[in-house]
Design an enzyme around this catalytic site. Sequence first.
Site, PDB file in Angstrom:
ATOM      1  N   ASP A 154       0.776  -1.176   0.025  1.00  0.00           N
ATOM      2  CA  ASP A 154       0.096   0.040  -0.203  1.00  0.00           C
ATOM      3  C   ASP A 154       0.821   1.291   0.060  1.00  0.00           C
ATOM      4  O   ASP A 154       1.590   1.650   0.922  1.00  0.00           O
ATOM      5  CB  ASP A 154      -0.933   0.091   1.085  1.00  0.00           C
ATOM      6  CG  ASP A 154      -1.785  -1.303   1.351  1.00  0.00           C
ATOM      7  OD1 ASP A 154      -1.153  -2.304   1.353  1.00  0.00           O
ATOM      8  OD2 ASP A 154      -2.983  -1.079   1.728  1.00  0.00           O
ATOM      9  N   GLU A 197      -3.912   1.988  -2.885  1.00  0.00           N
ATOM     10  CA  GLU A 197      -5.210   2.003  -1.891  1.00  0.00           C
ATOM     11  C   GLU A 197      -5.018   3.330  -1.186  1.00  0.00           C
ATOM     12  O   GLU A 197      -6.193   3.928  -0.857  1.00  0.00           O
ATOM     13  CB  GLU A 197      -5.041   0.853  -1.267  1.00  0.00           C
ATOM     14  CG  GLU A 197      -5.975   1.058   0.232  1.00  0.00           C
ATOM     15  CD  GLU A 197      -7.510   0.757  -0.083  1.00  0.00           C
ATOM     16  OE1 GLU A 197      -7.723   0.823  -1.203  1.00  0.00           O
ATOM     17  OE2 GLU A 197      -8.032   0.578   0.747  1.00  0.00           O
ATOM     18  N   ASN A 198      -4.061   3.859  -0.534  1.00  0.00           N
ATOM     19  CA  ASN A 198      -4.051   5.000   0.378  1.00  0.00           C
ATOM     20  C   ASN A 198      -2.760   6.168  -0.109  1.00  0.00           C
ATOM     21  O   ASN A 198      -2.381   6.821   0.599  1.00  0.00           O
ATOM     22  CB  ASN A 198      -3.387   4.390   1.774  1.00  0.00           C
ATOM     23  CG  ASN A 198      -4.176   3.365   2.422  1.00  0.00           C
ATOM     24  OD1 ASN A 198      -3.671   2.295   2.568  1.00  0.00           O
ATOM     25  ND2 ASN A 198      -5.557   3.694   2.311  1.00  0.00           N
ATOM     26  N   HIS A 200      -0.689  -2.959   6.332  1.00  0.00           N
ATOM     27  CA  HIS A 200       0.527  -1.888   6.380  1.00  0.00           C
ATOM     28  C   HIS A 200       1.736  -2.629   7.101  1.00  0.00           C
ATOM     29  O   HIS A 200       2.625  -1.439   7.371  1.00  0.00           O
ATOM     30  CB  HIS A 200      -0.120  -0.439   6.863  1.00  0.00           C
ATOM     31  CG  HIS A 200      -1.048   0.109   6.082  1.00  0.00           C
ATOM     32  ND1 HIS A 200      -1.032   1.463   5.995  1.00  0.00           N
ATOM     33  CD2 HIS A 200      -1.767  -0.240   4.986  1.00  0.00           C
ATOM     34  CE1 HIS A 200      -1.934   1.874   5.378  1.00  0.00           C
ATOM     35  NE2 HIS A 200      -2.362   0.737   4.580  1.00  0.00           N
ATOM     36  N   HIS A 255      -3.340  -4.410   2.928  1.00  0.00           N
ATOM     37  CA  HIS A 255      -4.320  -3.643   3.739  1.00  0.00           C
ATOM     38  C   HIS A 255      -3.795  -3.390   5.286  1.00  0.00           C
ATOM     39  O   HIS A 255      -4.295  -2.345   5.759  1.00  0.00           O
ATOM     40  CB  HIS A 255      -5.444  -4.560   3.684  1.00  0.00           C
ATOM     41  CG  HIS A 255      -6.617  -3.955   4.679  1.00  0.00           C
ATOM     42  ND1 HIS A 255      -6.995  -2.747   4.417  1.00  0.00           N
ATOM     43  CD2 HIS A 255      -7.103  -4.305   5.682  1.00  0.00           C
ATOM     44  CE1 HIS A 255      -8.194  -2.497   5.245  1.00  0.00           C
ATOM     45  NE2 HIS A 255      -8.329  -3.551   5.935  1.00  0.00           N
ATOM     46  N   HIS A 263     -10.960   1.116  -0.026  1.00  0.00           N
ATOM     47  CA  HIS A 263     -11.015   2.419  -0.181  1.00  0.00           C
ATOM     48  C   HIS A 263     -10.904   2.970  -1.660  1.00  0.00           C
ATOM     49  O   HIS A 263     -10.567   4.112  -2.106  1.00  0.00           O
ATOM     50  CB  HIS A 263      -9.860   3.152   0.493  1.00  0.00           C
ATOM     51  CG  HIS A 263      -9.936   3.133   2.034  1.00  0.00           C
ATOM     52  ND1 HIS A 263     -11.067   3.670   2.916  1.00  0.00           N
ATOM     53  CD2 HIS A 263      -9.250   2.323   2.951  1.00  0.00           C
ATOM     54  CE1 HIS A 263     -10.735   3.532   4.041  1.00  0.00           C
ATOM     55  NE2 HIS A 263      -9.823   2.662   4.067  1.00  0.00           N
TER      56      HIS A 263
END
Length: 272
Positions: A8, A39-40, A181, A179, A68
């Site tokens: 991520d 994703e982030n 991290h 997811h 997300h």
Amino acid sequence: MKLLFLGDIMGRSGRAAVKTHLARLREAWKLDFIVINGENATNGAGLSGAHAKELLEAGADCITLGDHAFDQKDMLSFITTEPRVLRPLNFAKGAPGAGARVFEATRGRKVLVTQILGQVFMKRAYEDPFGQVEQVLKTNILGGSVHASLVDVHCEATSEKMAMGHWCDGRASMVVGTHTHVPTGDAMILPGGTAYLTDAGMCGDYHSVIGMEKAEPMRRFVTGMVKGRFTPANEEATLSGLYVETDDRTGKATSVVPVRQGGRLSQSGPAG
């Protein structure tokens, strides 16, 4: 084939690390295909079209998302115009974009990339991930129509990720978790020839609480009170992920190496 998956991307520091390191790693490790989880990447919440373009221009061949996926509303339209961005296969019925796609790597070789959301401890009841992945792997046979295949399993529970790894063993080149991290230490090749890692970790600042500035998460844990918003930590990021080499004939993994480049974590990766 030489494949690199990065976990991520977390905020501005994660994007900066990708732009700083990715081209160098592609050349040094002679990479054939690179997948990153975005994703982030936009302020820790989803991915904008502009930031997707940055990551693709930095050298990513494919970007996966996660739960997300559409926090940044422009992704609803952007994903329909950019085939290199994939949302989860089981995100929602009628969701725009695709959850699996076959890409062309170096020398015309075909690579399947797909992403799936888990069900355990997740905020929504997503459709059965195992059945969804099954259909994709049946349609794209490893060592047949595709030379390599990668499954990004985006979920909370380590047990669910491990179960997906064994479910795909021998039918995918690599199964890697995202997811949570935090990079795990269980990189291995499963008995059927699938490279596996429970979580690739994040590409972000590890002087943080899973990528967020420490003060607000610590306050909430200690006092149970919310004072402000979570904001991404922005000191130097570590690129975290997994490097896998595969046999072109069978598509199965022959080598698997965790990747930690830059920032606070120890340096690791393939020789070269």
